[in-house]
Scaffold this motif. Structure first.
Motif, short mmCIF file in Angstrom:
data_model
loop_
_atom_site.label_atom_id
_atom_site.label_comp_id
_atom_site.label_asym_id
_atom_site.label_seq_id
_atom_site.Cartn_x
_atom_site.Cartn_y
_atom_site.Cartn_z
N ALA A 295 0.84 -1.20 0.00
CA ALA A 295 0.00 0.00 0.00
C ALA A 295 0.87 1.24 0.00
N ILE A 296 0.44 2.25 -0.74
CA ILE A 296 1.16 3.52 -0.78
C ILE A 296 0.64 4.37 0.38
N PRO A 297 1.53 4.85 1.25
CA PRO A 297 1.04 5.64 2.39
C PRO A 297 0.39 6.94 1.91
N ALA A 298 -0.70 7.31 2.56
CA ALA A 298 -1.41 8.53 2.21
C ALA A 298 -0.63 9.74 2.71
N VAL A 299 -0.60 10.77 1.89
CA VAL A 299 0.09 12.01 2.25
C VAL A 299 -0.98 13.07 2.44
N THR B 206 -7.59 23.90 1.99
CA THR B 206 -8.97 23.58 1.66
C THR B 206 -9.22 22.09 1.85
N ALA B 207 -8.32 21.43 2.59
CA ALA B 207 -8.47 20.00 2.83
C ALA B 207 -9.79 19.73 3.53
N ALA B 208 -10.49 18.71 3.07
CA ALA B 208 -11.80 18.43 3.62
C ALA B 208 -11.79 17.26 4.59
N ASP B 209 -10.69 16.50 4.65
CA ASP B 209 -10.70 15.37 5.55
C ASP B 209 -10.04 15.74 6.87
N GLU C 97 -5.97 17.79 10.79
CA GLU C 97 -5.30 17.51 12.06
C GLU C 97 -3.79 17.59 11.89
N GLN C 98 -3.26 17.02 10.81
CA GLN C 98 -1.82 17.02 10.57
C GLN C 98 -1.30 18.42 10.24
#
Length: 54
Positions: free
Chosen positions: A4-8, A14-17, A22-23
């Protein structure tokens, strides 16, 4: 199976997640809900209020 490719986190504000926000330090860490002991039972809700005149 491929690795799996780690999510960045997305670099824009404007990030919605919630994880990306948080990061980036925009929101406080979100609580993780505790797992249910009995997931197939109905929730234990209080009885509804009595109707006047009953």
């Amino acid at each position: 199976m491929p690795e799996a490719i780690p999510a960045v986190p997305r670099p824009d504000d404007t990030a919605a997640d919630a994880r990306s926000l948080e990061q980036m330090g925009r929101i406080d860490p979100q609580p993780v809900p505790a797992p249910s002991n009995s997931p197939f039972l109905e929730p234990d809700l209080p009885p509804p209020p009595a109707e006047p005149g009953e």
